[in-house]
Design an enzyme around this catalytic site. Structure first.
Site, PDB file in Angstrom:
ATOM      1  CG  ASP A  39      -1.779   1.211   1.354  1.00 30.94           C
ATOM      2  OD1 ASP A  39      -1.740   2.064   0.436  1.00 30.94           O
ATOM      3  OD2 ASP A  39      -2.520   1.330   2.359  1.00 30.94           O
ATOM      4  CG  ASN A  93      -0.468   1.441 -12.226  1.00 29.77           C
ATOM      5  OD1 ASN A  93      -0.863   2.202 -13.098  1.00 29.77           O
ATOM      6  ND2 ASN A  93      -1.296   0.664 -11.538  1.00 29.77           N
ATOM      7  CB  SER A 116      -1.795  11.924 -15.336  1.00 29.27           C
ATOM      8  OG  SER A 116      -2.886  12.497 -16.032  1.00 29.27           O
ATOM      9  CE1 TYR A 128      -4.644  10.992 -10.707  1.00 32.71           C
ATOM     10  CE2 TYR A 128      -4.776  12.387 -12.655  1.00 32.71           C
ATOM     11  CZ  TYR A 128      -4.513  11.173 -12.081  1.00 32.71           C
ATOM     12  OH  TYR A 128      -4.100  10.112 -12.852  1.00 32.71           O
ATOM     13  CB  VAL A 131      -0.918  19.875  -7.915  1.00 39.57           C
ATOM     14  CG1 VAL A 131       0.344  20.235  -7.131  1.00 39.57           C
ATOM     15  CG2 VAL A 131      -1.577  21.156  -8.455  1.00 39.57           C
ATOM     16  CE  LYS A 150      -1.037  10.253 -11.112  1.00 41.91           C
ATOM     17  NZ  LYS A 150      -0.352   8.996 -10.810  1.00 41.91           N
TER      18      LYS A 150
END
Length: 291
Positions: free
Chosen positions: A85, A113, A159, A211, A213, A215
């Site tokens: 995790d 991933n 992304s 999200y 920021v 990435k």
């Protein structure tokens, strides 16, 4: 006990792009330039039940059976489940310790991933998103990069949302991202973003998107680590990539690519011929401009 010529691990491997990456690694490895004999892939997931269900789906997968990809089918690849995790430092510690103990000579690739995409935008969403996507990926990268064999690969799945030109960053922030030389400088930016969101002052410098920021942070951090690692004399290739807009739970089924199509770039970076690419951001199997 089987002796493996190659060993790799995929985080967040129980569904979506992660599971497709494991499948595609098994399918593509025989023709890979890295093929020097049997391959062991660790499929990791935070939930044991889901991880083992994913493993079962691999062993009964019709395409893999037809290709005779798995060693049980006469092929080259074994897949095993390990718990991980990336939202938990303890879990990353345990995973890294297990890998080092089981493979004292090192492993060949790691594909980070795992990640989250949460609804909404507030202090809490930003904190949780950064904790998993940025800080978890950073921790896994820093702990396992020294244990990758020379010539190995480390791939951080980011992304297009992390492209600096896609979102509303001030020139000053964009410049700091692009000129960063150490991961600590990217971490400082992540902390500043979280702090600005909590104070309600972020909108002059940052997009309202945790999200995106997170990435951008992954891409920037990967670049700095790749450059420092190469400067130390290491031959490990470290890159980040966008799998594309993939039809998964994370995109709520809205993506235009299948998970198998989304897996192509991460798999290429892990076992394909990438001509020494290091510290780059990739999409659609080619290097693209992060700025």
């Amino acid at each position: 006990m089987t002796t493996y010529a190659r060993v790799g691990a995929v985080t967040g491997g129980n569904k979506g792009i992660g599971l497709a990456i494991v499948r595609q690694l098994a399918l593509q490895y025989p023709k890979s330039p890295l093929n020097t004999g049997p391959l062991l892939i660790y499929l990791t997931a935070r939930n044991e039940e889901r991880g083992k269900a994913a493993l079962e789906s691999i062993t009964t997968d019709a395409q893999l059976q037809k290709a005779k990809a798995l060693r049980s089918q006469g092929g080259l690849t074994d897949v095993e489940y390990l718990p991980l995790d990336i939202d938990s430092k303890q879990s990353i510690d345990d995973f890294a310790a297990k890998i080092k103990q089981t493979h004292p000579d090192g492993i060949d690739f790691l594909i980070n991933n795992a990640g989250v995409a949460m609804d909404g935008f507030d202090e809490n969403v930003v904190k949780k998103t950064l904790h998993c996507n940025y800080f978890g990926t950073l921790e896994a990268t820093q702990q396992l990069l020294p244990h990758l064999k020379d010539g190995g690969r480390l791939v951080n799945v980011a992304s297009m949302a992390g492209k600096l030109s896609n979102s509303k960053y001030s020139d000053a922030i964009r410049t700091r991202f692009l000129q960063a030389k150490k991961p600590e400088e990217i971490t400082e930016l992540m902390d500043e973003f979280a702090s600005a969101v909590s104070k309600g002052t972020h909108s002059s410098d940052w997009p309202s998107a945790g999200y995106a920021v997170s990435k951008a942070g992954v891409i920037g951090m990967t670049k700095t680590i790749a450059e420092l690692n190469a400067a130390s004399g290491s031959k490990v290739l470290v890159n980040s990539c966008c799998p594309g807009y993939v039809n998964t739970d994370m995109t709520k089924g809205r993506g235009s690519k299948t998970p198998d199509q989304g897996a192509q770039t991460p798999v290429l970076l892990a076992i394909g011929d990438i001509k020494g690419s290091n510290g780059q951001f990739w999409q659609n199997e080619q290097v693209i401009n992060w700025a």
